[in-house]
Scaffold this active site. Structure first.
Site, PDB file in Angstrom:
ATOM      1  N   GLU A 195       0.850  -1.206   0.000  1.00 34.22           N
ATOM      2  CA  GLU A 195       0.000   0.000   0.000  1.00 34.22           C
ATOM      3  C   GLU A 195       0.882   1.252   0.000  1.00 34.22           C
ATOM      4  O   GLU A 195       0.766   2.125   0.863  1.00 34.22           O
ATOM      5  CB  GLU A 195      -0.982  -0.016   1.177  1.00 34.22           C
ATOM      6  CG  GLU A 195      -1.946  -1.183   1.082  1.00 34.22           C
ATOM      7  CD  GLU A 195      -3.204  -1.097   1.955  1.00 34.22           C
ATOM      8  OE1 GLU A 195      -3.258  -0.228   2.841  1.00 34.22           O
ATOM      9  OE2 GLU A 195      -4.119  -1.907   1.728  1.00 34.22           O
ATOM     10  N   GLU A 250      -4.849  -8.803  -0.592  1.00 32.46           N
ATOM     11  CA  GLU A 250      -5.630  -8.527   0.630  1.00 32.46           C
ATOM     12  C   GLU A 250      -7.082  -8.426   0.218  1.00 32.46           C
ATOM     13  O   GLU A 250      -7.425  -7.602  -0.641  1.00 32.46           O
ATOM     14  CB  GLU A 250      -5.192  -7.230   1.309  1.00 32.46           C
ATOM     15  CG  GLU A 250      -3.868  -7.352   2.038  1.00 32.46           C
ATOM     16  CD  GLU A 250      -3.508  -6.109   2.863  1.00 32.46           C
ATOM     17  OE1 GLU A 250      -4.419  -5.429   3.371  1.00 32.46           O
ATOM     18  OE2 GLU A 250      -2.297  -5.847   2.991  1.00 32.46           O
TER      19      GLU A 250
HETATM   20  O1  AHR Z   1      -5.051  -6.201   6.697  1.00 32.54           O
HETATM   21  C1  AHR Z   1      -5.019  -5.067   7.505  1.00 32.54           C
HETATM   22  C2  AHR Z   1      -4.383  -3.872   6.814  1.00 32.54           C
HETATM   23  O2  AHR Z   1      -5.171  -3.489   5.738  1.00 32.54           O
HETATM   24  C3  AHR Z   1      -3.030  -4.093   6.212  1.00 32.54           C
HETATM   25  O3  AHR Z   1      -2.001  -3.938   7.128  1.00 32.54           O
HETATM   26  C4  AHR Z   1      -2.954  -3.023   5.168  1.00 32.54           C
HETATM   27  O4  AHR Z   1      -2.152  -3.394   4.081  1.00 32.54           O
HETATM   28  C5  AHR Z   1      -4.397  -2.801   4.780  1.00 32.54           C
HETATM   29  O5  AHR Z   1      -4.734  -1.470   4.802  1.00 32.54           O
END
Ligand code: AHR
Length: 510
Positions: free
Chosen positions: A191, A314
């Protein structure tokens, strides 16, 4: 692994939903569903690592070399194909030297993103790679771009994969590991548009080019699969700029997409349990948006380099945390709704599996849409765990393209598909997985097995419950779990599946 098959001539399959809708296999290319679509994510966040998998050798909780035995066994049963570590946002604050060497000498650090917790670094590089070896899974390492350096990354890669004697390799050996470890995927930042450095895509692209050029294994000077830090949900511009500037320097690019019952990142996201139908509907509806997201990003990627795979590294549901849990730990319960979000999302991943590299649900234990929840020495398997286990039959199976018009599930004037499904073939057996997300109506599915005259149902299971908000607690751990299903029958070459409302069914046909 594509191979062209004229499926219609090989196997004419027809499915009818509610006796109206026909599903046909098409003469499209077919492909193998990569097991990595079932990937997992473990971050130093809340109780994912500590309490979740790692309790240390001296714990009263039964463990194998510090890894809790109950969780380890549950994860082995799940056939985890790949594990991403150490973050997430944490990765861009992580300095690997803090987590190697004798545990008593490792410094305590503050986990600035997640609750400000002090952590003792007793789980580090050696513990992660050893865990993956115990699980028999591939490794996905996220390196620190936000607050690290190329030299830090190189030293780390040398420690992990080097073979010749030098300070980093000698240090690994001194720490008890003679052979190098295997890195399958390397994430260059996380991110980077947000917690990983607040960068513009133009700036990150250049940084990515620099880091990725040095991200080689020390064992043989080749690159593991390099994953560029990709977009946040619908930010196609990030993908566009990154692909244009660095699309020839990567093997994979990532995408993050979370579903929130109430899409407000700064306010209440909605409770993890005890919700009403509006939040059930919203979650399933927004889960389906994964389809358009993947399609949209793949179109951008294909403009620049068709060989680059997309990794949804994610994904999952993000609710308010469980009342009473530690702020910033993202601990949430997991309901039948979440199981249906998982099954319908996995169906979408299968559909695009020829262009996806891997997907990693967030996260494996005690965080967000977890597989497993722990409390002291107790462990609960979540409804999502059961979906992943039931769906494991699709890992490395041949995807069979199908087409059908789903009946609709309508709530307050808004309609979404009631049915989602996948058909695949492996080891001489067909596996059909079908979800009915309709909260009230059952569905009848028929599948004509014209070319499999002797076909019979050899196994069938169902996950369902009375309410979409049902969950497994430490007191009642078996509320939502698979049961043998007798609603799938074959007569004269026609498979009929009677799906109750809010149910997920798997059928094995041989
Ligand atoms: O999964 C939780 C968080 O969500 C992670 O650390 C981040 O990459 C995302 O914003």
């Amino acid at each position: 692994m594509k191979k062209s098959l004229i499926l219609a001539s090989a196997l004419a399959l027809t499915m009818q939903v509610s006796a109206q809708t026909e599903l046909r296999t098409t003469s499209k290319d077919t492909y193998t569903i990569p097991a990595e679509i079932y990937g997992q994510f473990a971050e130093h966040l809340g109780r994912c690592i500590y309490d979740g998998i790692w309790v240390g050798k001296d714990s009263k909780i039964p463990n194998q070399d510090g890894y809790r035995t109950d969780v380890l066994n549950a994860l082995k049963d799940l056939k985890v194909p790949v594990l991403r570590w150490p973050g997430g946002c944490f990765a861009d604050t992580y300095h690997w030297r803090d987590g190697v060497g004798p545990a008593k000498d490792r410094p305590r650090i503050k986990n600035v993103f997640w609750g400000g917790t002090m952590e003792d670094n007793s789980f580090g590089t050696d513990e992660f790679f050893t865990l993956c070896e115990k699980l028999g899974c591939k490794t996905y390492l996220s390196v620190n771009v936000g607050s690290g350096s190329v030299k830090d990354m190189n030293d780390w890669l040398e420690y992990i994969t080097g073979t010749e004697s030098c300070p980093n390799v000698d240090y690994r050996k001194k720490n008890g590991r003679e052979k190098p470890y295997k890195i399958d995927y390397i994430g260059i930042g996380n991110e980077s548009w947000g917690c990983g450095g607040n960068m513009r895509p133009e700036f990150y692209s250049d940084l990515y080019r620099q880091y990725s050029g040095y991200a080689h294994l020390y064992s043989n000077s080749t690159y593991p699969k390099r994953v560029a830090s990709g977009s946040n949900d619908f930010d196609y511009n990030w993908t566009e700029v990154l692909m244009k500037r660095a699309g020839n320097n990567m093997e994979h690019i990532s995408l993050h997409y979370y579903v929130l019952p109430i899409r407000d990142w700064n306010g209440s996201k909605g409770p993890d349990r005890g919700f009403q139908e509006n939040q059930y509907f919203t979650v399933i509806r927004d889960g389906y948006k994964m389809d358009e997201l993947i399609k949209g990003h793949l179109e951008v990627i294909a403009k620049y380099n068709k060989n680059v795979k997309l990794d949804v590294d994610e994904w999952g549901i993000w609710t308010d945390q469980e009342p009473g849990s530690i702020p910033g730990y993202l601990y949430q319960q997991n309901t039948l709704r979440d199981a249906l979000l998982a099954s319908t999302t996995l169906d979408i991943f299968h559909k695009y599996a020829d262009r996806l590299g891997m997907c990693n649900i967030a996260q494996i234990i005690n965080v967000l849409q977890a597989m497993v929840l722990t409390k002291d020495d107790k462990m609960v398997l979540t409804p999502t765990y059961h979906v992943f286990k039931m769906y494991a039959v699709h890992q490395n199976a041949e995807y069979i393209t199908t087409d059908f018009k789903s009946p609709k599930y309508t709530f307050k004037g808004e309609s979404i598909d009631a049915i989602s499904s996948t058909l695949s073939k492996k080891d001489g057996a067909y596996h059909l997985t079908v979800s009915n997300v309709d909260s009230k109506n059952k569905q009848t599915i028929t599948l004509n097995l014209a070319d499999i005259k002797a076909a019979s149902v050899t196994k069938s299971e169902i996950i369902t419950s009375k309410s979409f908000a049902d969950y497994n607690s430490f007191e009642n751990p078996n509320v939502v779990k698979p049961a043998a299903f007798n609603g799938a029958t074959v007569k004269k070459g026609v498979l009929t599946v009677e799906l109750p409302p809010m149910s997920i069914v798997t059928v094995e046909i041989k």
